[in-house]
Design a protein around this motif. Structure first.
Motif, PDB file in Angstrom:
ATOM      1  N   PRO A 249      16.576  -9.426  94.610  1.00  0.00           N
ATOM      2  CA  PRO A 249      15.282  -9.654  93.958  1.00  0.00           C
ATOM      3  C   PRO A 249      14.231 -10.195  94.926  1.00  0.00           C
ATOM      4  CG  PRO A 249      16.778 -11.434  93.404  1.00  0.00           C
ATOM      5  CD  PRO A 249      17.530 -10.513  94.308  1.00  0.00           C
ATOM      6  N   PHE A 250      13.489  -9.313  95.567  1.00  0.00           N
ATOM      7  CA  PHE A 250      12.465  -9.758  96.506  1.00  0.00           C
ATOM      8  C   PHE A 250      11.290 -10.393  95.781  1.00  0.00           C
ATOM      9  CE2 PHE A 250      14.843  -6.569  98.717  1.00  0.00           C
ATOM     10  CZ  PHE A 250      15.027  -7.172  99.941  1.00  0.00           C
ATOM     11  N   ASP A 251      10.601 -11.271  96.495  1.00  0.00           N
ATOM     12  CA  ASP A 251       9.391 -11.860  95.937  1.00  0.00           C
ATOM     13  C   ASP A 251       8.178 -11.004  96.257  1.00  0.00           C
ATOM     14  OD1 ASP A 251      10.327 -14.618  94.941  1.00  0.00           O
ATOM     15  OD2 ASP A 251      11.208 -14.454  96.933  1.00  0.00           O
ATOM     16  N   LYS A 252       8.295 -10.258  97.349  1.00  0.00           N
ATOM     17  CA  LYS A 252       7.133  -9.504  97.826  1.00  0.00           C
ATOM     18  C   LYS A 252       7.554  -8.214  98.517  1.00  0.00           C
ATOM     19  CE  LYS A 252       3.728 -11.824  99.989  1.00  0.00           C
ATOM     20  NZ  LYS A 252       2.903 -12.449 101.069  1.00  0.00           N
ATOM     21  N   ILE A 253       6.773  -7.169  98.308  1.00  0.00           N
ATOM     22  CA  ILE A 253       6.978  -5.918  99.041  1.00  0.00           C
ATOM     23  C   ILE A 253       5.747  -5.678  99.901  1.00  0.00           C
ATOM     24  CG2 ILE A 253       7.438  -3.439  98.869  1.00  0.00           C
ATOM     25  CD1 ILE A 253       8.148  -3.790  95.969  1.00  0.00           C
ATOM     26  N   LYS A 254       5.957  -5.495 101.195  1.00  0.00           N
ATOM     27  CA  LYS A 254       4.852  -5.158 102.083  1.00  0.00           C
ATOM     28  C   LYS A 254       4.936  -3.672 102.412  1.00  0.00           C
ATOM     29  CE  LYS A 254       3.427  -8.279 104.978  1.00  0.00           C
ATOM     30  NZ  LYS A 254       3.355  -9.202 106.157  1.00  0.00           N
TER      31      LYS A 254
END
Ligand code: C2E
Ligand code: MG
Ligand code: MG
Ligand code: MG
Length: 282
Positions: free
Chosen positions: A191-196
């Motif tokens: 579960p990532f907090d952010k996708i770049k």
């Protein structure tokens, strides 16, 4: 004995070494001394949060001043990874970035890039804790950027370390999204907090329908998974308008700011904070 044999073999091949290998060898030798000689430093690139219209985060980016030129991480990080030097270098980056961030306004987070090699050492989580506590930085102000290649191995220890870091309050970001393989499955494995979103998509955003469709879909996906989305490599007003329209949370790129010297960045954050204060007071 084995060692001296190895060395003579090395010399044997050296005569036929191509320029690229020669280059790697010289980078390796220089890199071993770079830390002692204080040749490594960090530049800081601010990211603009579109909702709040202020700097939400700042990415720490390594530079190496060597032989009267500045070597880019694209050149030396791969060598540092192969030789394991990325472990002490990465530890230094963590400490340095956390120390810098501790002096910034508390709404601004710092993002640090982590190499997959750093996850192969035993106590990465302990190292992150030590950097945070030495700098007296709240864990929620630290973001760690990892790439899809880290998850290729799918090691349990890696996933466990990511969970431990996240449980501490550190944010985990997937960097350069879209450049690896089967990207979507990785969003399920952690579960990532952010996708770049990788800047290669931004480069042809205005000329290619498929890139536009992919960016739009990834932003939508991020939103529905409750992740922050960042557009990397935003260089033009046109690109900014498009990703804003798609609902991206944050932009990073030369349009807003290139990577800055530490003092320039600190001044920028300070003047921004002053403006916000003035706005509140009026
Ligand atoms: P990254 O993590 O994807 O960092 C963003 C890169 O894009 C930076 O390159 C930044 O200068 C560049 N960039 C930002 N905005 C724009 C733009 O609008 N246009 C273009 N063309 N480029 C833009 P940089 O500093 O050369 O770093 C390259 C890569 O080296 C980083 O990519 C990261 O993967 C790695 N790296 C940098 N610092 C570290 C570090 O401390 N540790 C590790 N393991 N890797 C690092
Ligand atoms: Mg990064
Ligand atoms: Mg990136
Ligand atoms: Mg990149």
């Amino acid at each position: 004995k084995a060692k001296s044999e190895g060395r003579s073999t090395y010399h044997f091949f050296e005569t036929g070494m191509d320029a690229e290998l020669q280059q790697r060898r010289s980078i390796e030798a220089g890199l071993r001394l770079a830390m002692q000689r204080n040749e490594l430093r960090l530049m800081y690139q601010p990211l603009l949060g579109l909702g709040e219209n202020r700097v939400s985060c700042v990415e720490a980016l390594l530079r190496w001043d060597h032989d009267e030129r500045t070597i880019s991480p694209a050149e030396f990080v791969p060598v540092a990874e192969d030789t394991g030097l990325i472990v002490p270098i990465g530890e230094w980056v963590l400490h340095e970035a956390c120390r810098a961030a501790a002096a910034w306004p508390s709404g601004v987070r710092v993002a640090v890039n982590l190499s997959p090699v750093q996850f192969r050492q035993k106590d990465l989580v302990g190292q992150v804790k030590a950097a945070l506590s030495e700098a007296r930085l709240e864990p929620t102000r630290l973001e760690l950027e990892i790439t899809e290649s880290l998850l290729l191995t799918d090691s349990e220890a890696t996933i466990a370390a990511l969970h431990d870091l996240r449980a501490m309050g550190v944010r985990i970001c997937m960097d350069d999204f879209g450049t690896g393989y089967s990207s979507l499955s990785y969003l399920r494995s952690f579960p990532f907090d952010k996708i770049k979103i990788d800047r290669s998509f931004m480069a042809d955003l205005t000329t290619r329908n498929d890139s536009r469709a992919i960016i739009k879909a990834v932003i939508g996906l991020g939103q529905s998974l409750g992740m922050v989305t960042t557009a990397e490599g935003v260089e033009t007003e046109e690109q900014l308008a498009m990703v804003r329209d798609f609902g991206v949370s944050e932009v990073q790129g030369f349009l807003f700011s290139p990577p800055l010297q530490p003092s320039t960045l600190a001044n920028l954050l300070h003047s921004e904070a002053v403006k916000t204060q003035a706005k509140k007071a009026s």
